[in-house]
Every structure is written in C-alpha cells, then in structure tokens.
Design a protein around this motif. Structure first.
Motif, PDB file in Angstrom:
ATOM      1  N   LEU A 370      30.653  34.578 -21.639  1.00 50.64           N
ATOM      2  CA  LEU A 370      32.091  34.772 -21.850  1.00 50.64           C
ATOM      3  C   LEU A 370      32.735  35.336 -20.585  1.00 50.64           C
ATOM      4  N   VAL A 371      33.878  34.751 -20.198  1.00 47.84           N
ATOM      5  CA  VAL A 371      34.594  35.213 -19.005  1.00 47.84           C
ATOM      6  C   VAL A 371      35.985  35.686 -19.404  1.00 47.84           C
ATOM      7  N   ILE A 372      36.588  36.479 -18.529  1.00 50.86           N
ATOM      8  CA  ILE A 372      37.947  36.986 -18.739  1.00 50.86           C
ATOM      9  C   ILE A 372      38.868  36.347 -17.711  1.00 50.86           C
ATOM     10  N   CYS A 373      40.001  35.859 -18.188  1.00 45.72           N
ATOM     11  CA  CYS A 373      41.011  35.280 -17.298  1.00 45.72           C
ATOM     12  C   CYS A 373      42.242  36.178 -17.280  1.00 45.72           C
ATOM     13  N   TYR A 374      42.843  36.303 -16.125  1.00 47.92           N
ATOM     14  CA  TYR A 374      44.067  37.091 -15.963  1.00 47.92           C
ATOM     15  C   TYR A 374      45.111  36.233 -15.267  1.00 47.92           C
ATOM     16  N   GLY A 375      46.351  36.366 -15.700  1.00 44.10           N
ATOM     17  CA  GLY A 375      47.417  35.663 -15.008  1.00 44.10           C
ATOM     18  C   GLY A 375      48.738  35.808 -15.726  1.00 44.10           C
ATOM     19  N   MET A 376      49.669  34.959 -15.356  1.00 43.75           N
ATOM     20  CA  MET A 376      51.000  34.952 -15.952  1.00 43.75           C
ATOM     21  C   MET A 376      51.552  33.534 -15.863  1.00 43.75           C
ATOM     22  N   THR A 377      52.524  33.234 -16.682  1.00 42.94           N
ATOM     23  CA  THR A 377      53.070  31.884 -16.717  1.00 42.94           C
ATOM     24  C   THR A 377      53.486  31.423 -15.326  1.00 42.94           C
ATOM     25  N   PRO A 381      48.326  29.410 -15.309  1.00 39.99           N
ATOM     26  CA  PRO A 381      48.664  30.818 -15.216  1.00 39.99           C
ATOM     27  C   PRO A 381      47.609  31.696 -14.530  1.00 39.99           C
ATOM     28  N   VAL A 382      46.360  31.192 -14.339  1.00 39.95           N
ATOM     29  CA  VAL A 382      45.251  32.091 -13.996  1.00 39.95           C
ATOM     30  C   VAL A 382      45.159  32.326 -12.495  1.00 39.95           C
ATOM     31  N   SER A 383      45.181  33.610 -12.106  1.00 35.69           N
ATOM     32  CA  SER A 383      45.036  33.985 -10.700  1.00 35.69           C
ATOM     33  C   SER A 383      43.729  34.722 -10.439  1.00 35.69           C
ATOM     34  N   CYS A 384      43.212  35.435 -11.434  1.00 30.69           N
ATOM     35  CA  CYS A 384      41.942  36.152 -11.308  1.00 30.69           C
ATOM     36  C   CYS A 384      41.074  35.826 -12.512  1.00 30.69           C
ATOM     37  N   MET A 385      39.759  35.856 -12.294  1.00 33.53           N
ATOM     38  CA  MET A 385      38.854  35.452 -13.370  1.00 33.53           C
ATOM     39  C   MET A 385      37.454  35.955 -13.064  1.00 33.53           C
ATOM     40  N   THR A 386      36.759  36.391 -14.094  1.00 41.13           N
ATOM     41  CA  THR A 386      35.361  36.733 -13.917  1.00 41.13           C
ATOM     42  C   THR A 386      34.533  35.449 -13.949  1.00 41.13           C
ATOM     43  N   ALA A 387      33.257  35.564 -13.621  1.00 37.30           N
ATOM     44  CA  ALA A 387      32.345  34.420 -13.637  1.00 37.30           C
ATOM     45  C   ALA A 387      31.092  34.807 -14.416  1.00 37.30           C
ATOM     46  N   PRO A 388      30.391  33.844 -15.005  1.00 41.44           N
ATOM     47  CA  PRO A 388      29.196  34.171 -15.790  1.00 41.44           C
ATOM     48  C   PRO A 388      28.152  34.959 -15.011  1.00 41.44           C
ATOM     49  N   GLY A 389      28.087  34.763 -13.693  1.00 42.20           N
ATOM     50  CA  GLY A 389      27.080  35.449 -12.902  1.00 42.20           C
ATOM     51  C   GLY A 389      27.494  36.807 -12.382  1.00 42.20           C
ATOM     52  N   PRO A 391      28.182  40.858 -12.220  1.00 44.34           N
ATOM     53  CA  PRO A 391      27.489  41.991 -12.840  1.00 44.34           C
ATOM     54  C   PRO A 391      28.142  42.372 -14.164  1.00 44.34           C
ATOM     55  N   ASP A 392      27.346  42.821 -15.113  1.00 47.95           N
ATOM     56  CA  ASP A 392      27.854  43.134 -16.449  1.00 47.95           C
ATOM     57  C   ASP A 392      29.002  44.132 -16.423  1.00 47.95           C
ATOM     58  N   ASP A 393      28.886  45.178 -15.588  1.00 53.34           N
ATOM     59  CA  ASP A 393      29.943  46.188 -15.593  1.00 53.34           C
ATOM     60  C   ASP A 393      31.262  45.629 -15.076  1.00 53.34           C
ATOM     61  N   ARG A 394      31.215  44.669 -14.140  1.00 52.00           N
ATOM     62  CA  ARG A 394      32.449  44.073 -13.621  1.00 52.00           C
ATOM     63  C   ARG A 394      33.048  43.095 -14.635  1.00 52.00           C
ATOM     64  N   ARG A 395      32.200  42.502 -15.452  1.00 54.06           N
ATOM     65  CA  ARG A 395      32.685  41.513 -16.417  1.00 54.06           C
ATOM     66  C   ARG A 395      33.432  42.161 -17.577  1.00 54.06           C
ATOM     67  N   THR A 396      33.252  43.455 -17.760  1.00 53.09           N
ATOM     68  CA  THR A 396      33.944  44.131 -18.855  1.00 53.09           C
ATOM     69  C   THR A 396      35.046  45.066 -18.364  1.00 53.09           C
ATOM     70  N   SER A 397      34.948  45.559 -17.164  1.00 56.60           N
ATOM     71  CA  SER A 397      35.933  46.538 -16.689  1.00 56.60           C
ATOM     72  C   SER A 397      36.981  45.942 -15.759  1.00 56.60           C
ATOM     73  N   THR A 398      36.806  44.681 -15.343  1.00 57.91           N
ATOM     74  CA  THR A 398      37.748  44.076 -14.418  1.00 57.91           C
ATOM     75  C   THR A 398      38.170  42.698 -14.938  1.00 57.91           C
ATOM     76  N   VAL A 399      39.154  42.111 -14.261  1.00 62.55           N
ATOM     77  CA  VAL A 399      39.559  40.740 -14.571  1.00 62.55           C
ATOM     78  C   VAL A 399      38.995  39.775 -13.540  1.00 62.55           C
ATOM     79  N   GLY A 400      37.956  40.225 -12.830  1.00 63.61           N
ATOM     80  CA  GLY A 400      37.292  39.368 -11.875  1.00 63.61           C
ATOM     81  C   GLY A 400      37.941  39.344 -10.508  1.00 63.61           C
ATOM     82  N   ARG A 401      37.663  38.285  -9.787  1.00 67.73           N
ATOM     83  CA  ARG A 401      38.182  38.134  -8.432  1.00 67.73           C
ATOM     84  C   ARG A 401      39.189  36.990  -8.359  1.00 67.73           C
ATOM     85  N   ALA A 402      39.892  36.938  -7.240  1.00 64.07           N
ATOM     86  CA  ALA A 402      40.901  35.888  -7.065  1.00 64.07           C
ATOM     87  C   ALA A 402      40.263  34.516  -7.176  1.00 64.07           C
ATOM     88  N   MET A 403      41.007  33.572  -7.744  1.00 61.59           N
ATOM     89  CA  MET A 403      40.553  32.197  -7.852  1.00 61.59           C
ATOM     90  C   MET A 403      40.591  31.519  -6.486  1.00 61.59           C
TER      91      MET A 403
END
Length: 605
Positions: A370-377, A381-389, A391-403
C-alpha cells in the motif's frame, strides 16, 4: 529531479489507441451493479476494445447534439459504465469533461453549469448515495427546477443559459422506490440509450473519431472544481499532458502491470477515481473494478473477493468501514473463500493515514505494498508519493518523495523567496509538467496561486505546512489554509459561512475543522445570533420564556442541509457572542479550533 520514465508527449486518445492495439481483448473496467433482492449482483465488463468502440459511438452521438472541440460537457454520474465510456468519448472529440458531484442540489448544479458555460449535461435519473445501495435520490425535482420546460420539450434554463441538451442515464431498475416520470413524458430529455446505437446497425459510428481540429497535448480537456459551487469556487483546467502523465507515473511508482485487477471505490468525479484510478490502469493495460455507483463497503469487499483482486484503493474512512465489516464473522463467511488472498497493492489518499490503520490494512487485507499519494487538484493531482520499497517508517509518517518530472520545495512562512533548511517547517510548493493550465476565466486567482520565481519557473503553493528530510521524504505537518478534509473530501469553510450568513437570525458565523476519529475532521460552526434571539442547545425545548425568537442547533443544521450537500452540514454548532479577531478584523480560526477542543473535551487528547 528524476527524469525517468520520460514524459509522454501525445494526447490521451493517441495513447489509448496504442493500449487498445496491445491489450484490446483484456478487461479494462469491471462494474458490479447493486440489486434490490437476494439475487447475486450483476457483473459487467468492458474490454479495451469495447471501451474504444462504445466511446467512438457516444462521441459521434454527442457530435450530433452539437458538441464540438472546446465545448464543456458536464457529467453527473456515479461509478458506472456510462461514465468511463463518456470520459473517452469527450476526450476524443476534443471537448472538455466537467465532472460534477452527483449530490449537488439545484443551486449548486446551476451555478456550476453557468460558471463554465456548459452545453450538455449528462445525469442519472437517480443519484446513488454512499452507504445506501438502491436508496438514492430522484433527480426529477432537481431537473425541473433547472429546466422548468422539460415536459414541453424546451431546454431553457435561466440559471444555466448555455445549456442546450440534457442526456439521462436511466438507472431506475436499481432504484424501484425512487419516483421519476416516464421518459416519454419528458421530450426535453435525450435518453443515453438512444446515443449508444448498435455498431452493427450503424457501423460508421464505431469508427475512429476525428475531432473538428487536431488535438494538442497542452489543451485543456478536464475542468475540476476545487471546492464547492458557491462563493466563486476555483475551476482548475487540466490538460492531456497533465492527466495522462500523472496517471502513468502513479502506475509506475506503485508497480501496476497488465495482470493487476484494482478495486476502486473512490468516485470518478474526483481526481482519485479518474486519475489515480482510471488513468493509471488505462496507461498500463491493467483492469479497474468499480464495486458500486457510490461507496458501499460491503460491495467493495465482495467485488475484491469475487474478482480475486490484486489491489484496493480508498481514503481512510473507506478502509475503516471495510475493516469493520470484515470483523463481523457473518459477513466474512459470505465472501468467496480465499477471495482476498491476492490483495497486495493499493493507494491511500485524501487525508493522513494513521499508522495503526496502515498496520491493520496489511494484517487483515494483505495490502503490504500500500502506498500513500499526496497532491491537489491543481497538480493533476499527485505530486508526492511513497513507493512499495520505501522504509516502513517513511511509508507511514510521510507522503513520500516528489514524483518524476516534479520539483518540490519548502519555503518560509511569509517569505516564499526563501527555501528553509531540510527538517524545518514551511509551506510546500510544487512545480513541473503537472501544474494546471490555470483557473477557468479567472486570471486574477490564477496569478495568485501560480507564481513565477526569479528564474521564470511557475510554482503552485499548496497552503500545506511541511518539512522535508535529507532523503527527500516529505512530511505534512499541518494546513496553512483553512480547508477542512472530511474523510478525504475537501470542504471550503466559506461556502458554509455564506449559507449561514443568509439565515435571518444569524449575525455572524465562522466555520472550522474539528477533529473526529472516524472522518479525521468534521465541520464545526461558530454562530453569533442577532440581539434578542434566544439560543437552544441540542435537546433543549423552546418553552417561549423571555419572548422573542429562538434558534436551535438543529435548525442551524437544517438550514445548511436545505441549501448545500449533506457532507457540509455542521456536526457541531457552538454559540458565541464575539469572535477572536485580529486588529484588522479577521477572525482567528486557530483560536476557534482551540475553543472547540476545550468545549468537546479534546484538549488533552
């Protein structure tokens, strides 16, 4: 900035033709229709060839209604086959798709159609409602208020003067209790079924569609409202380049492939369903499944199990409702044995995802990727996103890195020219191919939100407070703007405040987001009444003491409910005599949020 994979430089119809050529006989979209009895719900499938053929037919039929390149066509439907077909039909014509929330009331619908100069409205006979399968809202009254002359065959609307045609999707069979007049009594309405002619009887209609003028990737083909439809909402213009590449890059980061079967309950009228869902799967040859016209947790789980799906999308409230159902042994026993065993992929978006919920989704549903997507219309809309690979702590506490092909920065509050150091909080800004073309016929607000730096690069300032770590992971720490996010749906307080200001007994009102365990945030309204008006709390009966008029909290809620959509009705109403304000007279909403916490006993939570 990552530049791989390279951006696509074609239009959506051009790319879709390549996908059809390669994956034509594979399923593109699956739909699970609600039923009103104990019979098994019907499953219908559109292969990529089916979708191509039907969208060609509908495009030709829309052209016969006068739709040309650049015309706005509004679609007010749930997650049904007609919506997906219409999407590609409109794109092939070079017209502009205007997705509308099907729960809009007559005022909201008229305002949206008028604002964008819509030529054709495509709407269902009944609006499906979340959590209420087969118990929808008839749209007959709404349509008669919009166009009083429908019975006489006259499409003439004072609230939407550019409207020329209304196309109706007949979904009455799944809503036997809803009351809608027979279509033969409404000559002003065009049945959708009449547009979808048989390709065998009219073979020319199924051929490729040639627009009035060549399509250009940078042209606007989708206009999305970023808030409600009052108080001058913003209408973001998105292009082929925006939507096509955003969908493809989302698919690449989450690891979609042609073998995937993704269940998508988020609505198609929102970027989540249309870009993260439909466009992401359609750019990879994967299959997307829409479990119900409006969200139904039971239907979602049944669809995932029956299709042996590999992925599931949702916002936190959707996931929470599904997990709650799964905890019921009687419900779980009705699912096909082992049907959820293939789940591994998914997207969570719309609002922050608490770590305990992420953990339960992995344990109960198997969504380990499961990944998290962040963005706005405005960012497609997506500008930042986590990836399956990640680290676990980054996948839950952040919205990932820039696309890929996207640049983000964190600037100092009050000084957008200064980028703050890594680890420090500031306002998040986004730049790249994904920026909207601007707001429809609103150059002033476009200039406010799309700002060029000293090098000429355009930036979209999100209004979100964030910080970026040394590895580029972005953590959203709060919102600078006053937007309320209720269960993944954006609510602009101004729309509700304008409604409240129209009440004859209310002197002033201010709306803020209040923390809520289920929805993340709900609407809280602070209300000041006119002198002499008595206020009543929940459950309090007006006994007429003291004379004069009285206003109850339920009456405040009913006032909003009559004017706006149900999700905009305040859960909490707080009486106040005065508002905390700045020296310039602006209400200090952060203080109102603190007051709400204190009154609800949340201060220490």
């Amino acid at each position: 900035m990552c530049l791989e994979p390279p951006l696509l430089t074609c239009t959506i119809p051009e790319h879709f033709a390549e996908i059809v050529s390669e994956y034509g006989d594979r399923p593109a979209a699956v739909f699970r229709s609600p039923t009103t009895n104990n019979m098994r719900p019907q499953m219908s499938t559109l292969t990529y060839e089916d979708l191509d053929t039907q969208s060609n037919i509908i495009a030709q039929s829309l052209r016969s209604l006068g739709v040309k390149k650049g015309d706005r066509v509004a679609v007010s439907l749930g997650n049904v086959p007609e919506y997906v077909v219409l999407t590609y039909a409109i794109f092939k014509l070079g017209a502009i798709l205007v997705p509308l929330n099907p729960t809009f009331n007559p005022y909201q619908l008229g305002a949206a159609l008028s604002r964008l100069g819509v030529k054709v409205l495509i709407i269902a006979a009944v609006t499906d409602l979340a959590y209420k399968p087969c118990r929808g809202r008839s749209n007959s009254n709404l349509l008669f208020q919009l166009v009083p002359g429908l019975s006489a065959g006259i499409v003439d609307s004072s609230s939407a003067p550019t409207l020329e045609s209304i196309v109706l999707v007949d979904n009455m069979p799944s809503h036997p209790l809803a009351d809608f007049p027979p279509l033969e009594l409404l000559p002003g309405i065009t049945p959708y079924s009449s547009l979808l002619l048989s390709s065998s009887s009219s073979p020319s209609l199924s051929r490729s569609v040639r627009p009035d003028a060549p399509l250009v990737p940078s042209e606007t083909i989708n206009i999305q409202f970023t808030s409600g439809t009052t108080s001058m909402p913003k209408a973001a213009m998105l292009s082929h380049t925006n939507i096509l590449n955003n969908g493809r890059l989302i698919a690449a980061r989450m690891g979609l492939d042609p073998e995937d079967r993704i269940v998508c309950p988020p609505p198609l009228f929102h970027c989540f369903g249309s870009v993260l869902g439909l466009m992401a799967t359609a750019t990879t040859g994967a299959c997307i499944a829409f479990p119900s016209p409006a969200f139904d947790p039971g239907a979602t789980l049944h669809a995932a199990a029956e299709l042996r799906a590999t992925g599931l999308y949702g916002v936190p409230t959707m996931f929470a409702a599904e997990l709650e159902l799964l905890s019921d042994p009687a419900f779980a026993a009705r699912l096909p044995p082992g049907g959820l065993g293939n789940l591994r992929k998914g997207i969570a978006a719309g609002s922050s995802v608490p770590e305990p919920l992420m953990r339960r989704l992995r344990e109960r549903l198997g969504l380990r990727d499961l990944v998290i997507c962040y963005g706005m219309t405005e960012t497609s809309p997506v500008s930042c996103m986590t990836a399956p690979g990640d680290p676990d702590d980054r996948r839950t506490s952040t919205v990932g890195r820039a696309m890929p092909h996207t640049v983000v920065k964190v600037v100092a509050a009050g000084d957008r020219s200064r980028v703050v150091p890594r680890g420090k909080c500031g306002e998040l800004a986004v730049s790249g191919y994904l920026l909207m073309e601007g707001y429809w016929k609103d150059a002033a607000r476009t200039r406010e939100d799309l700002v060029a730096d000293e090098d000429g690069r355009l930036w979209m300032y999100t209004g979100d407070e964030a910080r970026m770590d040394r590895d580029g992971f972005v953590e959203i720490t709060g919102r600078i703007k006053d937007l309320i996010i209720r269960g993944g749906e954006n609510i602009h307080p101004l729309e509700i405040e304008v409604s409240l200001a129209g009440h004859p007994l209310i002197r002033e009102a201010s709306v803020v987001g209040v923390s809520d365990e289920r929805y993340g945030e709900v609407v809280g309204a602070f209300v000041a009444v006119h002198t002499g008006v008595r206020t009543l709390d929940d459950g309090e009966v007006d006994r007429g003491g003291g004379g004069g008029e009285a206003l109850s909290k339920d009456e405040v809620r009913d006032w909003v409910r009559r004017q706006l959509s149900g999700h905009l009705v305040p859960k909490y109403v707080f009486w106040t005599d005065e508002f905390p304000k700045t020296a310039s007279g602006k209400i200090q909403k952060f203080k109102l949020r603190d007051i709400a916490k204190e009154q609800l006993g949340m201060a220490s939570k």
